[in-house]
Design a protein around this motif. Structure first.
Motif, short mmCIF file in Angstrom:
data_model
loop_
_atom_site.label_atom_id
_atom_site.label_comp_id
_atom_site.label_asym_id
_atom_site.label_seq_id
_atom_site.Cartn_x
_atom_site.Cartn_y
_atom_site.Cartn_z
N GLY A 71 0.82 -1.21 0.00
CA GLY A 71 0.00 0.00 0.00
C GLY A 71 0.85 1.25 0.00
O GLY A 71 0.54 2.21 -0.69
N SER A 72 1.93 1.26 0.76
CA SER A 72 2.77 2.45 0.80
C SER A 72 3.54 2.64 -0.50
O SER A 72 3.89 3.74 -0.87
N ALA A 73 3.79 1.56 -1.22
CA ALA A 73 4.49 1.67 -2.50
C ALA A 73 3.64 2.37 -3.54
O ALA A 73 4.15 2.97 -4.47
N PHE A 74 2.33 2.29 -3.39
CA PHE A 74 1.42 2.92 -4.34
C PHE A 74 0.85 4.23 -3.83
O PHE A 74 -0.09 4.76 -4.38
N ALA A 75 1.41 4.76 -2.77
CA ALA A 75 0.93 6.01 -2.21
C ALA A 75 1.12 7.14 -3.21
O ALA A 75 2.15 7.23 -3.88
N ALA A 76 0.12 7.99 -3.30
CA ALA A 76 0.16 9.12 -4.23
C ALA A 76 1.03 10.23 -3.65
O ALA A 76 1.16 10.36 -2.43
N PRO A 77 1.62 11.03 -4.51
CA PRO A 77 2.37 12.18 -4.03
C PRO A 77 1.45 13.11 -3.23
O PRO A 77 0.27 13.24 -3.53
N LYS B 157 1.94 39.26 -1.28
CA LYS B 157 1.08 38.29 -1.98
C LYS B 157 1.93 37.19 -2.60
O LYS B 157 2.73 37.43 -3.51
N THR B 158 1.73 35.98 -2.09
CA THR B 158 2.48 34.82 -2.56
C THR B 158 1.53 33.64 -2.66
O THR B 158 0.69 33.43 -1.79
N THR B 159 1.65 32.86 -3.73
CA THR B 159 0.87 31.63 -3.89
C THR B 159 1.83 30.51 -4.28
O THR B 159 2.94 30.77 -4.75
N GLY B 160 1.39 29.27 -4.10
CA GLY B 160 2.24 28.19 -4.54
C GLY B 160 1.88 26.85 -3.95
O GLY B 160 0.98 26.72 -3.12
N THR B 161 2.60 25.84 -4.43
CA THR B 161 2.41 24.47 -3.96
C THR B 161 3.76 23.79 -3.79
O THR B 161 4.74 24.14 -4.45
N VAL B 162 3.75 22.79 -2.91
CA VAL B 162 4.90 21.91 -2.72
C VAL B 162 4.37 20.50 -2.90
O VAL B 162 3.39 20.12 -2.28
N VAL B 163 5.00 19.74 -3.79
CA VAL B 163 4.60 18.36 -4.05
C VAL B 163 5.71 17.46 -3.53
O VAL B 163 6.88 17.64 -3.89
N PHE B 164 5.34 16.48 -2.70
CA PHE B 164 6.31 15.58 -2.10
C PHE B 164 5.88 14.14 -2.38
O PHE B 164 4.79 13.73 -2.03
N ASP B 165 6.75 13.41 -3.07
CA ASP B 165 6.49 12.00 -3.37
C ASP B 165 7.47 11.17 -2.56
O ASP B 165 8.62 10.99 -2.94
N LYS B 166 6.98 10.68 -1.42
CA LYS B 166 7.84 9.95 -0.49
C LYS B 166 8.36 8.66 -1.12
O LYS B 166 9.54 8.32 -0.96
N ALA B 167 7.51 7.96 -1.85
CA ALA B 167 7.91 6.69 -2.45
C ALA B 167 9.01 6.87 -3.48
O ALA B 167 9.97 6.11 -3.53
N ALA B 168 8.89 7.90 -4.30
CA ALA B 168 9.86 8.15 -5.36
C ALA B 168 11.05 8.98 -4.86
O ALA B 168 12.02 9.16 -5.60
N LYS B 169 10.94 9.49 -3.64
CA LYS B 169 11.98 10.36 -3.06
C LYS B 169 12.24 11.58 -3.95
O LYS B 169 13.37 11.95 -4.23
N THR B 170 11.14 12.16 -4.40
CA THR B 170 11.22 13.36 -5.23
C THR B 170 10.24 14.41 -4.71
O THR B 170 9.37 14.11 -3.91
N GLY B 171 10.39 15.59 -5.22
CA GLY B 171 9.48 16.65 -4.86
C GLY B 171 9.67 17.84 -5.78
O GLY B 171 10.62 17.88 -6.57
N SER B 172 8.75 18.77 -5.68
CA SER B 172 8.86 19.98 -6.49
C SER B 172 8.21 21.14 -5.74
O SER B 172 7.35 20.94 -4.89
N VAL B 173 8.65 22.33 -6.08
CA VAL B 173 8.13 23.55 -5.47
C VAL B 173 7.77 24.50 -6.59
O VAL B 173 8.55 24.72 -7.51
N ASP B 174 6.56 25.07 -6.51
CA ASP B 174 6.10 26.06 -7.49
C ASP B 174 5.58 27.26 -6.71
O ASP B 174 4.50 27.19 -6.12
#
Length: 98
Positions: free
Chosen positions: A15-21, A51-68
Protein backbone atom coordinates in the motif's frame (compact mmCIF):
# COMPACT_ATOMS: atom_id res chain seq x y z
CA UNK A 1 -1.46 -16.76 12.86
CA UNK A 2 2.04 -16.18 11.48
CA UNK A 3 0.68 -16.32 7.93
CA UNK A 4 -1.94 -13.68 8.74
CA UNK A 5 0.67 -11.34 10.24
CA UNK A 6 2.94 -11.86 7.23
CA UNK A 7 0.02 -11.16 4.87
CA UNK A 8 -0.89 -7.97 6.75
CA UNK A 9 2.73 -6.81 6.64
CA UNK A 10 2.87 -7.48 2.90
CA UNK A 11 -0.37 -5.60 2.24
CA UNK A 12 0.84 -2.63 4.33
CA UNK A 13 4.16 -2.52 2.46
CA UNK A 14 2.44 -2.78 -0.92
CA UNK A 15 0.00 0.00 0.00
CA UNK A 16 2.77 2.45 0.80
CA UNK A 17 4.49 1.67 -2.50
CA UNK A 18 1.42 2.92 -4.34
CA UNK A 19 0.93 6.01 -2.21
CA UNK A 20 0.16 9.12 -4.23
CA UNK A 21 2.37 12.18 -4.03
CA UNK A 22 1.22 14.69 -1.41
CA UNK A 23 0.51 18.27 -2.42
CA UNK A 24 0.73 21.10 0.07
CA UNK A 25 -0.73 24.53 -0.74
CA UNK A 26 1.11 27.60 0.48
CA UNK A 27 -0.87 29.66 2.99
CA UNK A 28 -0.64 33.18 1.57
CA UNK A 29 -1.83 34.74 4.82
CA UNK A 30 1.21 33.38 6.64
CA UNK A 31 3.90 33.41 3.93
CA UNK A 32 5.88 36.55 3.22
CA UNK A 33 9.08 36.26 1.17
CA UNK A 34 11.56 38.79 2.50
CA UNK A 35 14.63 40.47 1.11
CA UNK A 36 17.21 42.85 2.49
CA UNK A 37 19.55 45.41 1.01
CA UNK A 38 22.19 47.83 2.19
CA UNK A 39 21.14 51.45 2.50
CA UNK A 40 24.37 53.17 1.42
CA UNK A 41 26.31 51.08 3.91
CA UNK A 42 24.64 52.77 6.90
CA UNK A 43 21.89 50.24 7.59
CA UNK A 44 20.33 47.07 6.26
CA UNK A 45 16.73 47.49 5.13
CA UNK A 46 14.34 44.54 5.38
CA UNK A 47 11.31 44.40 3.08
CA UNK A 48 8.80 41.78 1.96
CA UNK A 49 6.20 40.78 -0.61
CA UNK A 50 2.63 40.58 0.68
CA UNK A 51 1.08 38.29 -1.98
CA UNK A 52 2.48 34.82 -2.56
CA UNK A 53 0.87 31.63 -3.89
CA UNK A 54 2.24 28.19 -4.54
CA UNK A 55 2.41 24.47 -3.96
CA UNK A 56 4.90 21.91 -2.72
CA UNK A 57 4.60 18.36 -4.05
CA UNK A 58 6.31 15.58 -2.10
CA UNK A 59 6.49 12.00 -3.37
CA UNK A 60 7.84 9.95 -0.49
CA UNK A 61 7.91 6.69 -2.45
CA UNK A 62 9.86 8.15 -5.36
CA UNK A 63 11.98 10.36 -3.06
CA UNK A 64 11.22 13.36 -5.23
CA UNK A 65 9.48 16.65 -4.86
CA UNK A 66 8.86 19.98 -6.49
CA UNK A 67 8.13 23.55 -5.47
CA UNK A 68 6.10 26.06 -7.49
CA UNK A 69 6.00 29.53 -5.92
CA UNK A 70 4.61 32.72 -7.48
CA UNK A 71 5.47 36.07 -5.89
CA UNK A 72 3.40 39.09 -6.91
CA UNK A 73 6.13 41.72 -7.27
CA UNK A 74 3.51 44.50 -7.20
CA UNK A 75 2.89 43.54 -3.57
CA UNK A 76 6.35 44.73 -2.47
CA UNK A 77 6.19 46.27 0.98
CA UNK A 78 9.12 48.37 2.17
CA UNK A 79 7.07 50.14 4.82
CA UNK A 80 7.06 53.33 2.77
CA UNK A 81 4.57 53.75 -0.16
CA UNK A 82 6.82 56.09 -2.17
CA UNK A 83 9.71 53.62 -2.02
CA UNK A 84 7.34 50.76 -2.93
CA UNK A 85 6.54 52.62 -6.16
CA UNK A 86 10.24 53.29 -6.78
CA UNK A 87 11.15 49.59 -6.42
CA UNK A 88 8.35 48.66 -8.83
CA UNK A 89 9.83 51.02 -11.44
CA UNK A 90 12.09 50.25 -14.39
CA UNK A 91 15.28 50.63 -12.33
CA UNK A 92 14.43 47.65 -10.14
CA UNK A 93 11.53 45.16 -10.59
CA UNK A 94 9.83 46.83 -13.58
CA UNK A 95 6.44 45.41 -12.54
CA UNK A 96 4.68 47.13 -15.45
CA UNK A 97 6.63 44.93 -17.87
CA UNK A 98 7.20 41.75 -15.85
Amino acid sequence: MKKQIALLALVAAAGSAFAAPETFVLDGTHSFPRFSYSHFGYSTQLSRFDKTTGTVVFDKAAKTGSVDIVIDTKSVNTGYPTFNEHIQGEDFLDTAKY
